[in-house]
Design a protein around this motif. Sequence first.
Motif, PDB file in Angstrom:
ATOM      1  N   PRO A   1       0.811  -1.228   0.000  1.00 33.79           N
ATOM      2  CA  PRO A   1       0.000   0.000   0.000  1.00 33.79           C
ATOM      3  C   PRO A   1       0.839   1.270   0.000  1.00 33.79           C
ATOM      4  O   PRO A   1       0.306   2.363  -0.155  1.00 33.79           O
ATOM      5  CB  PRO A   1      -0.800  -0.117   1.298  1.00 33.79           C
ATOM      6  CG  PRO A   1       0.092  -0.899   2.204  1.00 33.79           C
ATOM      7  CD  PRO A   1       0.797  -1.891   1.324  1.00 33.79           C
ATOM      8  N   HIS A   2       2.162   1.127   0.181  1.00 30.08           N
ATOM      9  CA  HIS A   2       3.020   2.304   0.319  1.00 30.08           C
ATOM     10  C   HIS A   2       3.578   2.818  -1.010  1.00 30.08           C
ATOM     11  O   HIS A   2       4.279   3.834  -1.024  1.00 30.08           O
ATOM     12  CB  HIS A   2       4.194   1.996   1.249  1.00 30.08           C
ATOM     13  CG  HIS A   2       3.799   1.508   2.603  1.00 30.08           C
ATOM     14  ND1 HIS A   2       3.964   0.204   3.003  1.00 30.08           N
ATOM     15  CD2 HIS A   2       3.226   2.148   3.651  1.00 30.08           C
ATOM     16  CE1 HIS A   2       3.527   0.063   4.243  1.00 30.08           C
ATOM     17  NE2 HIS A   2       3.075   1.221   4.664  1.00 30.08           N
TER      18      HIS A   2
ATOM     19  N   LYS B   1       6.801   6.778  -4.190  1.00 33.36           N
ATOM     20  CA  LYS B   1       6.979   7.484  -5.460  1.00 33.36           C
ATOM     21  C   LYS B   1       6.931   8.995  -5.250  1.00 33.36           C
ATOM     22  O   LYS B   1       7.729   9.749  -5.826  1.00 33.36           O
ATOM     23  CB  LYS B   1       5.897   7.055  -6.450  1.00 33.36           C
ATOM     24  CG  LYS B   1       6.044   7.670  -7.833  1.00 33.36           C
ATOM     25  CD  LYS B   1       4.965   7.160  -8.774  1.00 33.36           C
ATOM     26  CE  LYS B   1       5.093   7.803 -10.159  1.00 33.36           C
ATOM     27  NZ  LYS B   1       4.037   7.314 -11.083  1.00 33.36           N
ATOM     28  N   ALA B   2       6.008   9.456  -4.391  1.00 33.69           N
ATOM     29  CA  ALA B   2       5.891  10.893  -4.120  1.00 33.69           C
ATOM     30  C   ALA B   2       7.126  11.417  -3.394  1.00 33.69           C
ATOM     31  O   ALA B   2       7.630  12.503  -3.701  1.00 33.69           O
ATOM     32  CB  ALA B   2       4.635  11.162  -3.293  1.00 33.69           C
TER      33      ALA B   2
ATOM     34  N   HIS C   1       2.321  15.963  -0.066  1.00 35.75           N
ATOM     35  CA  HIS C   1       1.012  16.515   0.284  1.00 35.75           C
ATOM     36  C   HIS C   1      -0.041  16.110  -0.746  1.00 35.75           C
ATOM     37  O   HIS C   1      -1.184  15.760  -0.398  1.00 35.75           O
ATOM     38  CB  HIS C   1       1.092  18.041   0.381  1.00 35.75           C
ATOM     39  CG  HIS C   1       1.658  18.543   1.667  1.00 35.75           C
ATOM     40  ND1 HIS C   1       0.997  18.428   2.865  1.00 35.75           N
ATOM     41  CD2 HIS C   1       2.840  19.155   1.939  1.00 35.75           C
ATOM     42  CE1 HIS C   1       1.735  18.951   3.832  1.00 35.75           C
ATOM     43  NE2 HIS C   1       2.862  19.402   3.298  1.00 35.75           N
ATOM     44  N   ALA C   2       0.336  16.148  -2.012  1.00 31.24           N
ATOM     45  CA  ALA C   2      -0.615  15.846  -3.085  1.00 31.24           C
ATOM     46  C   ALA C   2      -1.072  14.392  -3.024  1.00 31.24           C
ATOM     47  O   ALA C   2      -2.257  14.090  -3.197  1.00 31.24           O
ATOM     48  CB  ALA C   2       0.006  16.155  -4.447  1.00 31.24           C
ATOM     49  N   VAL C   3      -0.147  13.471  -2.761  1.00 27.32           N
ATOM     50  CA  VAL C   3      -0.506  12.056  -2.811  1.00 27.32           C
ATOM     51  C   VAL C   3      -1.441  11.686  -1.666  1.00 27.32           C
ATOM     52  O   VAL C   3      -2.283  10.784  -1.795  1.00 27.32           O
ATOM     53  CB  VAL C   3       0.761  11.166  -2.806  1.00 27.32           C
ATOM     54  CG1 VAL C   3       1.362  11.026  -1.413  1.00 27.32           C
ATOM     55  CG2 VAL C   3       0.432   9.789  -3.388  1.00 27.32           C
TER      56      VAL C   3
ATOM     57  N   HIS D   1      14.912   1.094  -1.237  1.00 25.90           N
ATOM     58  CA  HIS D   1      13.829   1.835  -1.892  1.00 25.90           C
ATOM     59  C   HIS D   1      14.361   2.851  -2.888  1.00 25.90           C
ATOM     60  O   HIS D   1      13.755   3.105  -3.918  1.00 25.90           O
ATOM     61  CB  HIS D   1      12.969   2.543  -0.830  1.00 25.90           C
ATOM     62  CG  HIS D   1      12.062   1.609  -0.099  1.00 25.90           C
ATOM     63  ND1 HIS D   1      12.294   1.198   1.185  1.00 25.90           N
ATOM     64  CD2 HIS D   1      10.913   0.999  -0.494  1.00 25.90           C
ATOM     65  CE1 HIS D   1      11.325   0.368   1.561  1.00 25.90           C
ATOM     66  NE2 HIS D   1      10.480   0.238   0.576  1.00 25.90           N
ATOM     67  N   PHE D   2      15.520   3.442  -2.569  1.00 25.04           N
ATOM     68  CA  PHE D   2      16.149   4.377  -3.501  1.00 25.04           C
ATOM     69  C   PHE D   2      17.555   4.701  -3.010  1.00 25.04           C
ATOM     70  O   PHE D   2      17.946   4.349  -1.899  1.00 25.04           O
ATOM     71  CB  PHE D   2      15.340   5.676  -3.656  1.00 25.04           C
ATOM     72  CG  PHE D   2      14.980   6.374  -2.381  1.00 25.04           C
ATOM     73  CD1 PHE D   2      15.864   7.252  -1.759  1.00 25.04           C
ATOM     74  CD2 PHE D   2      13.734   6.175  -1.784  1.00 25.04           C
ATOM     75  CE1 PHE D   2      15.533   7.897  -0.582  1.00 25.04           C
ATOM     76  CE2 PHE D   2      13.390   6.820  -0.599  1.00 25.04           C
ATOM     77  CZ  PHE D   2      14.289   7.676   0.004  1.00 25.04           C
ATOM     78  N   GLY D   3      18.310   5.380  -3.865  1.00 23.47           N
ATOM     79  CA  GLY D   3      19.633   5.847  -3.493  1.00 23.47           C
ATOM     80  C   GLY D   3      19.662   7.362  -3.479  1.00 23.47           C
ATOM     81  O   GLY D   3      18.827   8.016  -4.112  1.00 23.47           O
TER      82      GLY D   3
END
Length: 208
Positions: free
Chosen positions: A44-45, A50-51, A66-68, A120-122
């Motif tokens: 669900p995350h 992505k945001a 905020h938008a997501v 999740h990312f670098g």
Amino acid sequence: MTSPAVPYATLLAFARYVDRIGPAKATFVGGLRKQRESRSGFNPHGQLIKALKSDIAFHGGGRHLHAVVNEVKPRWKPLYEALLPGALTYLGTLPKDTDLAQTRDAIAMLGDLPVKINPHFGLRHADGQAEAVRLHMDEQPPSPETVMATLHLMGRHMDQVLPHATPTLVDLRRGIVHRPDPSVKTAQVEQWLAGEAAAFRATWSVAA
């Protein structure tokens, strides 16, 4: 693709496993095996991650986060609202010239147990320093065992994940960043994880 019958864990699952004690370990592994065999499971995350990455990449200052929260399905809105303050806090700790960096997944072998290492990312900072980031989004803060297992396994395979980077675990609900403790003895962590992996594999077979 790994067969559902073969013992296998993601970094998230293994880090959650080492945090449990007694019968809760067996219950957890049994649930993982059933989930794998039914091919069920939903993250669900995904939209929140992505945001967050968009805010980092485009220096959005939280605009995408905020938008997501407003755009996500009503079912997940309370979850996103709970994660938002900590995510904004974490975002605020990053230097404005921080950029995203590409990471790669790796497979860690703990004895005969494969564990998928998937940041999740670098991050790449202006001074050339880099970080490979895993996000912890559970209601409870990560335990010392979860932190140690996650950072150790990411660091162990950093040459594949993001060369010369520092492994980082971010407790996203609280905006707290965990980095490796230089006083931790690598050999002792390896011995501990090997024992945990052997128990995980044995429990998986019993759950069959």
